[in-house]
Design a protein around this motif. Structure first.
Motif, mmCIF file in Angstrom:
data_model
loop_
_atom_site.group_PDB
_atom_site.id
_atom_site.type_symbol
_atom_site.label_atom_id
_atom_site.label_comp_id
_atom_site.label_asym_id
_atom_site.label_seq_id
_atom_site.Cartn_x
_atom_site.Cartn_y
_atom_site.Cartn_z
ATOM 1 N N ASN A 1 8.396 15.813 -16.461
ATOM 2 C CA ASN A 1 8.911 16.005 -15.115
ATOM 3 C C ASN A 1 8.231 17.147 -14.382
ATOM 4 O OD1 ASN A 1 11.076 14.006 -15.520
ATOM 5 N ND2 ASN A 1 11.850 15.524 -16.962
ATOM 6 N N SER A 2 7.132 17.662 -14.959
ATOM 7 C CA SER A 2 6.404 18.744 -14.306
ATOM 8 C C SER A 2 5.715 18.236 -13.051
ATOM 9 C CB SER A 2 5.350 19.326 -15.261
ATOM 10 O OG SER A 2 5.957 19.880 -16.403
ATOM 11 N N TRP A 3 5.500 19.117 -12.105
ATOM 12 C CA TRP A 3 4.762 18.768 -10.896
ATOM 13 C C TRP A 3 4.089 20.012 -10.351
ATOM 14 C CZ3 TRP A 3 6.458 21.344 -6.523
ATOM 15 C CH2 TRP A 3 7.753 21.859 -6.560
ATOM 16 N N ARG A 4 3.081 19.792 -9.518
ATOM 17 C CA ARG A 4 2.345 20.881 -8.885
ATOM 18 C C ARG A 4 2.198 20.584 -7.391
ATOM 19 N NH1 ARG A 4 3.485 22.315 -13.111
ATOM 20 N NH2 ARG A 4 2.227 23.196 -14.804
ATOM 21 N N GLY A 5 2.034 21.637 -6.627
ATOM 22 C CA GLY A 5 1.839 21.473 -5.199
ATOM 23 C C GLY A 5 0.925 22.552 -4.663
ATOM 24 N N ARG B 1 3.773 13.612 -7.721
ATOM 25 C CA ARG B 1 4.708 12.488 -7.633
ATOM 26 C C ARG B 1 6.081 12.812 -8.217
ATOM 27 N NH1 ARG B 1 1.021 10.689 -11.580
ATOM 28 N NH2 ARG B 1 -0.064 9.386 -10.080
ATOM 29 N N GLN B 2 6.165 13.786 -9.122
ATOM 30 C CA GLN B 2 7.455 14.134 -9.702
ATOM 31 C C GLN B 2 8.202 15.200 -8.901
ATOM 32 O OE1 GLN B 2 9.196 12.786 -11.973
ATOM 33 N NE2 GLN B 2 7.739 11.341 -12.832
ATOM 34 N N THR B 3 7.654 15.600 -7.752
ATOM 35 C CA THR B 3 8.369 16.546 -6.898
ATOM 36 C C THR B 3 9.633 15.877 -6.370
ATOM 37 O OG1 THR B 3 6.218 17.391 -6.157
ATOM 38 C CG2 THR B 3 8.168 18.123 -4.952
ATOM 39 N N GLN C 1 -5.312 9.428 -7.199
ATOM 40 C CA GLN C 1 -5.600 10.605 -8.012
ATOM 41 C C GLN C 1 -5.902 11.788 -7.114
ATOM 42 O OE1 GLN C 1 -5.270 10.982 -11.263
ATOM 43 N NE2 GLN C 1 -4.611 8.838 -11.495
ATOM 44 N N PRO C 2 -5.105 12.848 -7.110
ATOM 45 C CA PRO C 2 -3.818 12.895 -7.833
ATOM 46 C C PRO C 2 -2.746 12.199 -7.027
ATOM 47 C CG PRO C 2 -4.202 14.962 -6.706
ATOM 48 C CD PRO C 2 -5.420 14.114 -6.426
ATOM 49 N N GLY C 3 -1.874 11.462 -7.682
ATOM 50 C CA GLY C 3 -0.846 10.735 -6.962
ATOM 51 C C GLY C 3 0.242 11.658 -6.447
ATOM 52 N N GLY D 1 0.821 -1.205 0.000
ATOM 53 C CA GLY D 1 0.000 0.000 0.000
ATOM 54 C C GLY D 1 0.853 1.251 0.000
ATOM 55 N N PRO D 2 0.196 2.405 0.099
ATOM 56 C CA PRO D 2 0.933 3.663 0.142
ATOM 57 C C PRO D 2 1.842 3.744 1.366
ATOM 58 C CG PRO D 2 -1.421 4.028 -0.219
ATOM 59 C CD PRO D 2 -1.256 2.599 0.173
ATOM 60 N N VAL D 3 2.907 4.540 1.262
ATOM 61 C CA VAL D 3 3.770 4.810 2.408
ATOM 62 C C VAL D 3 3.044 5.782 3.319
ATOM 63 C CG1 VAL D 3 5.937 5.868 3.136
ATOM 64 C CG2 VAL D 3 5.877 4.416 1.090
ATOM 65 N N ARG D 4 2.962 5.450 4.606
ATOM 66 C CA ARG D 4 2.294 6.315 5.580
ATOM 67 C C ARG D 4 3.149 6.398 6.835
ATOM 68 N NH1 ARG D 4 -2.848 7.163 3.714
ATOM 69 N NH2 ARG D 4 -3.758 5.539 2.381
ATOM 70 N N MET D 5 3.529 7.623 7.197
ATOM 71 C CA MET D 5 4.335 7.864 8.387
ATOM 72 C C MET D 5 3.562 8.775 9.338
ATOM 73 S SD MET D 5 7.066 6.130 7.527
ATOM 74 C CE MET D 5 8.188 6.618 8.850
ATOM 75 N N GLU D 6 3.671 8.495 10.647
ATOM 76 C CA GLU D 6 2.936 9.260 11.655
ATOM 77 C C GLU D 6 3.886 9.742 12.745
ATOM 78 O OE1 GLU D 6 -1.291 8.425 13.605
ATOM 79 O OE2 GLU D 6 0.279 7.173 14.494
#
Length: 264
Positions: A168-172, A92-94, A69-71, A49-54
């Motif tokens: 390689n574009s990314w958004r945040g 994801r490309q960050t 979505q969005p990944g 599954g996804p990586v989850r840190m707490e």
């Protein structure tokens, strides 16, 4: 002297230093997750599954899901006392080195100094300007930006990202309640002129990047990665020691997350 049977020298592996870092591709997510784990964060990931840190106090969560979505990266802070709930999302490309600017800051006590999000951008020569209800800063080469935008209805948001025509574009985006020292830490890594390292086969195909080939042995790479983990462990041990000894009356110095970075 004859070497023992089965002995073989370490073989250097080809890596590349990539600049600017903003369009260097995502990189190895362990750069983020292993630092958090070494800082005492709990790994809540599920198998496959996804990586989850707490965080140890369960008020902060960092997750990476490349398939949603969005990944990408989702960072969430619960409302605590005077702090409002906040969240951030990074595509994801960050580059992980830029993500780590934000996530590393979550493991550190706040500085006594008032944060200035725009200061690290100005120091790196970014171009700042007002545009209607927004204030923006753009990198000198035009590939990346950070913007604080307020809409006419009073809502506001932090926006960031990088442009590249080769995937390689990314958004945040950050909610306006995101602590400013966290946004500043992100901006510091976003604007850093230092290149980042990528292994052969993971270097983006782009006319916007410059690369330098370097030979790295597995033990060198492991040592650099371990140095970053050791930095997190030392900072965590220091904080815990101070807490157990007496109430803290001063802020420990900021341990720069790039102490084991790629320029060698």
């Amino acid at each position: 002297m004859k070497q023992g049977q089965g002995w073989s020298p370490e073989q250097p592996e080809q890596h590349y230093l990539v600049q600017p870092r903003t369009v260097a591709g995502g990189g190895d997510i362990r750069h983020v997750s292993e630092y958090l784990r070494a800082s005492g964060w709990r790994d809540r990931s599920t198998k496959r599954g996804p990586v989850r840190m707490e965080s140890p106090d369960r008020t902060l969560r960092v997750a990476y899901d490349p398939h949603g979505q969005p990944g990408g990266w989702t960072i969430h802070g619960k409302a605590t006392g005077a702090n409002e709930e906040w969240s951030a999302h990074l595509g994801r490309q960050t580059p992980v080195e830029i993500v780590a600017g934000l996530t590393d800051a979550l493991t550190l006590p706040r500085s006594a100094h008032a944060p200035n999000v725009w200061a690290p951008l100005a120091e790196s020569g970014w171009n700042a300007r007002f545009e209607g209800n927004s204030y923006s800063a753009t990198s000198p080469d035009g590939t990346a930006w950070l913007q604080y935008r307020q809409e006419t209805d009073g809502t506001a948001m932090w926006w960031t990202g990088a442009n590249d025509t080769r995937g390689n574009s990314w958004r945040g985006a950050f909610t306006p309640t995101t602590p400013l020292h966290v946004v500043q830490a992100f901006a510091t890594q976003l604007a850093s002129p230092e290149p980042v390292m990528r292994p052969r086969g993971r270097v983006p195909h782009s006319s916007k990047i410059r690369t330098w080939s370097v030979s790295v042995t597995p033990s060198q790479l492991g040592a650099w990665q371990q140095a970053r983990i050791n930095t997190a462990r030392a900072a965590t041990w220091s904080r815990n020691s101070h807490r157990s000894a007496r109430p803290s009356t001063s802020t420990p110095p900021y341990a720069h997350a790039g102490s084991a970075r790629t320029r060698r």
